[in-house]
Design an enzyme around this catalytic site. Structure first.
Site, mmCIF file in Angstrom:
data_model
loop_
_atom_site.group_PDB
_atom_site.id
_atom_site.type_symbol
_atom_site.label_atom_id
_atom_site.label_comp_id
_atom_site.label_asym_id
_atom_site.label_seq_id
_atom_site.Cartn_x
_atom_site.Cartn_y
_atom_site.Cartn_z
ATOM 1 C CG PHE A 140 18.786 56.985 21.713
ATOM 2 C CD1 PHE A 140 17.516 57.134 21.187
ATOM 3 C CD2 PHE A 140 19.393 56.148 20.554
ATOM 4 C CE1 PHE A 140 16.872 56.735 19.951
ATOM 5 C CE2 PHE A 140 18.730 55.848 19.358
ATOM 6 C CZ PHE A 140 17.399 56.061 19.387
ATOM 7 C CG ASP A 225 24.068 51.933 24.180
ATOM 8 O OD1 ASP A 225 24.659 51.855 23.292
ATOM 9 O OD2 ASP A 225 22.782 52.364 23.906
ATOM 10 C CE LYS A 254 24.591 55.788 16.158
ATOM 11 N NZ LYS A 254 23.607 55.728 17.251
HETATM 12 C C1 LIG Z 1 22.255 55.001 17.536
HETATM 13 C C2 LIG Z 1 22.343 54.582 19.198
HETATM 14 C C3 LIG Z 1 21.559 53.364 19.188
HETATM 15 C C4 LIG Z 1 20.614 52.740 18.301
HETATM 16 O O1 LIG Z 1 21.374 52.033 17.203
HETATM 17 P P1 LIG Z 1 20.676 51.628 15.765
HETATM 18 O O2 LIG Z 1 21.593 50.996 14.813
HETATM 19 O O3 LIG Z 1 19.886 52.895 15.358
HETATM 20 O O4 LIG Z 1 19.563 50.614 16.302
HETATM 21 C C5 LIG Z 1 21.431 52.737 20.616
HETATM 22 N N1 LIG Z 1 22.660 53.443 21.331
HETATM 23 C C6 LIG Z 1 23.169 54.466 21.106
HETATM 24 C C7 LIG Z 1 23.945 54.984 22.212
HETATM 25 C C8 LIG Z 1 23.003 55.014 20.031
HETATM 26 O O5 LIG Z 1 23.833 56.232 19.872
#
Ligand SMILES: *Cc1c(COP(=O)(O)O)cnc(C)c1O
Length: 405
Positions: A140, A225, A254
């Site tokens: 994700f 990420d 986050k």
């Molecule tokens: C939550 C998340 C995102 C997206 O972040 P947003 O602030 O909602 O755009 C991307 N990568 C990972 C691993 C995440 O947990």
């Protein structure tokens, strides 16, 4: 259209786009790891938004920074730089592998910047043929069209017309598949060192080592990420610090603002040089208010006391979950790292994580899911140990309720 201002959950369905299905209750106040709803009912917070509120709710240092900056300067845009952004970038650079920082407002935007930079770096250095992005099933990376296409759940990216091209998805942790796929056409390998939304799945050391080795061999970049794993979540400031490899680009969001929207992309001088003036940008990125809060949050988190405390709290949470499981036999394992833990439902309870979540809310506890088979726990990094005990007691009641149903 005319709608009364009665601010109930029912009103959500009247005035909000239906892309979310929020809980039946509306929280109105938080303090540390406790939250209260409109009815005055109190909850222990094992969710922290979604791994966002790393210092709980209304931490005094963050509140103070917000108030102080709020009376000084809110916004300038990137036509001018600002002191809080420079201070935060300096801290991030000093604490990590990175030499340069780009600020954004959300995880998706930081990842969008990372992907565009990786493509531009490959184009400038090796030509247009080198455009392949290697990504992984269940990954994700956010909801912009590029990031959701790199993400590994077709259900999230299908149905919006033609997708960005040049993306190859592989099974996560499959060394052989990686070896077969990476070539001189590859411009980046993008992964979460611990998949969050995909079900709390740690990358294996062999897989990470192979990604680094293949990227080096083929002049590709490794993009981590760390939107969910960053800022102390795993007990390291960034999760890569607990692995044997260093990425070329890292994204963080986050927890970075402890609840205030901010994100960043970190990289080296050599790579950063390819985002020349005019190639990319954001109106709000590096906003002084967001950066001021984030500076305060970062100073609290980046201490041995808080980072070691994450490991101690992980143990308490794991021990508690194991005790509950010994009594009710609902999980096959508890996995993850630090305060990013997933209790994996066993055969008998497959597909029912939402029931555990709703039963938890009924019993005064906020938790999360990571797919239909995993109950996810991402509390504040400084949650008091007594709140962990109370949250676990409430979770036991929720489990008992689901088991009895
Ligand atoms: C939550 C998340 C995102 C997206 O972040 P947003 O602030 O909602 O755009 C991307 N990568 C990972 C691993 C995440 O947990």
């Amino acid at each position: 259209m005319s709608v009364n201002m009665n601010l109930t959950r029912a009103q959500f369905d009247e005035v909000m786009v239906p892309n979310y299905a929020p809980s039946p209750v509306i929280p109105v106040r938080g303090d540390g790891s406790r939250v209260w709803d409109q009815e005055g009912k109190e909850y222990v917070d094992f969710a922290g938004g979604i791994a966002v509120n790393c210092l709980g709710h209304c931490h005094p240092a963050a509140v103070e920074a917000l108030k102080a900056q709020g009376e000084k300067l809110w916004h300038l845009s990137n036509v001018m730089t600002n002191e809080p952004a420079l201070a935060l970038a300096t801290k991030l650079v000093n604490a990590t592998f990175a030499d340069k920082v780009y600020f954004a407002n959300s995880g998706a935007e930081a990842n969008e910047a990372a992907l565009k930079l990786a493509r531009r770096y490959a184009l400038d250095n090796f030509g247009a043929e080198k455009d392949q992005i290697i990504a992984f099933d269940k990954a994700f990376h956010g909801r912009t069209f590029f990031t959701v296409s790199v993400g590994g759940q077709a259900a999230y990216s299908d149905g919006f017309g033609p997708k960005p091209q040049g993306i190859t998805h592989l099974p996560f942790n499959d060394v052989a598949a990686l070896e077969a796929a990476v070539s001189d056409k590859t411009c980046a390998i993008m992964l979460e060192p611990l998949q969050g939304e995909g079900g709390i799945i740690n990358a294996t050391p062999e897989f990470l080592a192979k990604a680094r080795e293949l990227a080096d061999k083929h002049n590709a970049l490794v993009v981590f990420d760390e939107v969910q794993t960053g800022v102390g979540r795993t007990g390291e400031l960034y999760a890569y610090m607990g692995t044997d490899i260093v990425p070329d680009i890292l994204t963080t969001a986050k927890a970075l603002g402890g609840g205030f929207p901010i994100a960043a992309m970190l990289t080296t001088d050599k790579i950063a040089a390819h985002l020349k003036v005019g190639t990319h940008g954001s109106t709000y990125g590096g906003n002084p208010l967001a950066c001021a809060v984030s500076n305060a949050v970062f100073d609290v988190v980046n201490t041995p006391e808080v980072l070691q405390g994450v490991k101690r709290r992980e143990q308490l949470l794991r021990d508690g979950l194991e005790k509950i499981n010994a009594k009710y036999q609902v999980f096959s394992e508890v996995r993850g790292k630090g305060l990013l833990l997933g209790a994996v439902l066993n055969e008998q309870y497959q597909g029912r994580s939402r029931e555990f979540l709703l039963a938890s809310v009924d019993n005064g506890l906020m938790t999360l899911m990571a797919g239909a088979n995993v109950v996810r726990f991402t509390p504040s990094l400084i949650i008091p140990e007594s709140d962990i005990a109370e949250g676990l007691a409430r979770f036991e009641k929720a489990v008992a309720k689901v088991v009895a149903a």
